[in-house]
Design a protein around this motif. Sequence first.
Motif, PDB file in Angstrom:
ATOM      1  N   GLU A 188      35.525  19.203  23.496  1.00 57.85           N
ATOM      2  CA  GLU A 188      36.852  18.643  23.751  1.00 57.85           C
ATOM      3  C   GLU A 188      37.918  19.717  23.567  1.00 57.85           C
ATOM      4  O   GLU A 188      38.846  19.839  24.355  1.00 57.85           O
ATOM      5  CB  GLU A 188      37.116  17.465  22.801  1.00 57.85           C
ATOM      6  N   GLY A 189      37.764  20.510  22.511  1.00 54.45           N
ATOM      7  CA  GLY A 189      38.693  21.614  22.297  1.00 54.45           C
ATOM      8  C   GLY A 189      38.345  22.795  23.182  1.00 54.45           C
ATOM      9  O   GLY A 189      37.169  23.106  23.378  1.00 54.45           O
ATOM     10  N   LYS A 190      39.364  23.423  23.724  1.00 56.89           N
ATOM     11  CA  LYS A 190      39.145  24.560  24.607  1.00 56.89           C
ATOM     12  C   LYS A 190      40.175  25.637  24.322  1.00 56.89           C
ATOM     13  O   LYS A 190      41.326  25.332  24.015  1.00 56.89           O
ATOM     14  CB  LYS A 190      39.214  24.122  26.074  1.00 56.89           C
ATOM     15  N   ALA A 191      39.757  26.877  24.445  1.00 59.50           N
ATOM     16  CA  ALA A 191      40.662  27.993  24.202  1.00 59.50           C
ATOM     17  C   ALA A 191      41.711  28.047  25.302  1.00 59.50           C
ATOM     18  O   ALA A 191      41.432  27.776  26.470  1.00 59.50           O
ATOM     19  CB  ALA A 191      39.887  29.299  24.152  1.00 59.50           C
ATOM     20  N   ALA A 192      42.926  28.381  24.926  1.00 57.37           N
ATOM     21  CA  ALA A 192      44.007  28.513  25.901  1.00 57.37           C
ATOM     22  C   ALA A 192      44.586  29.912  25.795  1.00 57.37           C
ATOM     23  O   ALA A 192      44.247  30.689  24.907  1.00 57.37           O
ATOM     24  CB  ALA A 192      45.084  27.469  25.632  1.00 57.37           C
ATOM     25  N   GLY A 193      45.485  30.226  26.700  1.00 59.51           N
ATOM     26  CA  GLY A 193      46.148  31.522  26.653  1.00 59.51           C
ATOM     27  C   GLY A 193      45.352  32.596  27.360  1.00 59.51           C
ATOM     28  O   GLY A 193      44.431  32.326  28.130  1.00 59.51           O
ATOM     29  N   GLY A 194      45.693  33.843  27.075  1.00 52.56           N
ATOM     30  CA  GLY A 194      45.051  34.955  27.749  1.00 52.56           C
ATOM     31  C   GLY A 194      45.768  35.320  29.025  1.00 52.56           C
ATOM     32  O   GLY A 194      46.814  34.757  29.364  1.00 52.56           O
ATOM     33  N   SER A 195      45.230  36.257  29.728  1.00 54.94           N
ATOM     34  CA  SER A 195      45.813  36.696  30.989  1.00 54.94           C
ATOM     35  C   SER A 195      44.709  36.875  32.015  1.00 54.94           C
ATOM     36  O   SER A 195      43.545  37.046  31.666  1.00 54.94           O
ATOM     37  CB  SER A 195      46.566  38.027  30.794  1.00 54.94           C
ATOM     38  N   GLY A 196      45.092  36.808  33.259  1.00 52.05           N
ATOM     39  CA  GLY A 196      44.102  36.961  34.313  1.00 52.05           C
ATOM     40  C   GLY A 196      44.430  36.119  35.521  1.00 52.05           C
ATOM     41  O   GLY A 196      45.437  35.404  35.563  1.00 52.05           O
ATOM     42  N   ALA A 197      43.566  36.180  36.492  1.00 56.41           N
ATOM     43  CA  ALA A 197      43.754  35.475  37.753  1.00 56.41           C
ATOM     44  C   ALA A 197      43.458  33.987  37.584  1.00 56.41           C
ATOM     45  O   ALA A 197      42.722  33.588  36.677  1.00 56.41           O
ATOM     46  CB  ALA A 197      42.847  36.065  38.820  1.00 56.41           C
ATOM     47  N   PRO A 198      44.013  33.151  38.443  1.00 57.21           N
ATOM     48  CA  PRO A 198      43.720  31.711  38.382  1.00 57.21           C
ATOM     49  C   PRO A 198      42.336  31.390  38.929  1.00 57.21           C
ATOM     50  O   PRO A 198      41.603  32.270  39.403  1.00 57.21           O
ATOM     51  CB  PRO A 198      44.826  31.097  39.253  1.00 57.21           C
ATOM     52  N   LEU A 199      42.000  30.124  38.871  1.00 54.60           N
ATOM     53  CA  LEU A 199      40.715  29.621  39.334  1.00 54.60           C
ATOM     54  C   LEU A 199      40.441  30.011  40.783  1.00 54.60           C
ATOM     55  O   LEU A 199      41.307  29.915  41.640  1.00 54.60           O
ATOM     56  CB  LEU A 199      40.710  28.093  39.212  1.00 54.60           C
ATOM     57  N   GLU A 200      39.192  30.414  41.043  1.00 56.79           N
ATOM     58  CA  GLU A 200      38.703  30.631  42.400  1.00 56.79           C
ATOM     59  C   GLU A 200      37.519  29.684  42.602  1.00 56.79           C
ATOM     60  O   GLU A 200      36.375  30.029  42.291  1.00 56.79           O
ATOM     61  CB  GLU A 200      38.272  32.080  42.607  1.00 56.79           C
ATOM     62  N   PRO A 201      37.763  28.463  43.078  1.00 61.85           N
ATOM     63  CA  PRO A 201      36.694  27.449  43.156  1.00 61.85           C
ATOM     64  C   PRO A 201      35.455  27.920  43.907  1.00 61.85           C
ATOM     65  O   PRO A 201      34.323  27.574  43.538  1.00 61.85           O
ATOM     66  CB  PRO A 201      37.377  26.283  43.879  1.00 61.85           C
ATOM     67  N   GLN A 202      35.656  28.723  44.958  1.00 61.73           N
ATOM     68  CA  GLN A 202      34.519  29.156  45.766  1.00 61.73           C
ATOM     69  C   GLN A 202      33.601  30.120  45.021  1.00 61.73           C
ATOM     70  O   GLN A 202      32.463  30.368  45.458  1.00 61.73           O
ATOM     71  CB  GLN A 202      35.010  29.804  47.069  1.00 61.73           C
ATOM     72  N   ALA A 203      34.060  30.667  43.905  1.00 59.77           N
ATOM     73  CA  ALA A 203      33.259  31.635  43.152  1.00 59.77           C
ATOM     74  C   ALA A 203      32.393  30.977  42.081  1.00 59.77           C
ATOM     75  O   ALA A 203      31.574  31.648  41.455  1.00 59.77           O
ATOM     76  CB  ALA A 203      34.172  32.674  42.507  1.00 59.77           C
TER      77      ALA A 203
END
Length: 266
Positions: free
Chosen positions: A9-24
Amino acid sequence: MLVLLPPSEGKAAGGSGAPLEPQALSLPGLAEARAAVLEELVELCAGDELKAREVLGLSEGLRGEVAKNAGLRSAVARPAGEIYTGVLYDALDLAGLPAPARAAAERSLMVFSGLWGAVRVTDRIPSYRCSMGVKLPGLGALGAYWREPMAAVMPEAAGEGLVLDLRSSAYASAWKPKGEVAGRTATVRVLHSQIVDGVEKRSVVSHFNKATKGRLVRDLLLAGAAPQGPAELVTTLRDLGYTVEAEAPAKPAKAWSLDVVVTQIH
């Protein structure tokens, strides 16, 4: 070996990087189903907050999760192995594994998800909130929604070796191994054994159940173990110091049920 895990239920947030690429994402056969869940979840959370909280089962203190879901398409994506946190994943400690064990984890671990169906720990996903128990207004109960698309992709994903199923019941509802795959599947239950007034009593302790499953997977990875079936898994776990009780199912196309019995809670 394929290891099926529940998310956290808990998930890490934050960081940097590109958004989701569903096809990958792994399991490309789930692309259409994933797109439908993502679209409805984003639309729900971009609208009436109270309705979204009701559907997702979120308290007032978790209202920020609604805004997070609304921004999923542009949110930072990170490997799922970094996103999922909580008791099981703390005990598993993917980041602390040596390189050979980490490589084995990347090949063998698969996390079930109300939003994605299932992902590998290397798949880059954003932090989200949507459990398998959610019933979306348009798609309905996610556990039932995922059954057909998961049935189409999971037999191939299971390969030819052991399937170690550590999912909770809500996530197990999305895919149940059948036929030949079921025959090489082992489900694990962790039982706490204690003596009360001279009588042994056994119980399931949620927190410890998750922690033990995380340690169990970590120990298998560190040992470089690759059991080919449930019977070999029982032997391997006993060699690693676990107390395991198991019986072969009466029919060959049935999953094995393993009880890991522990006496210490930590």
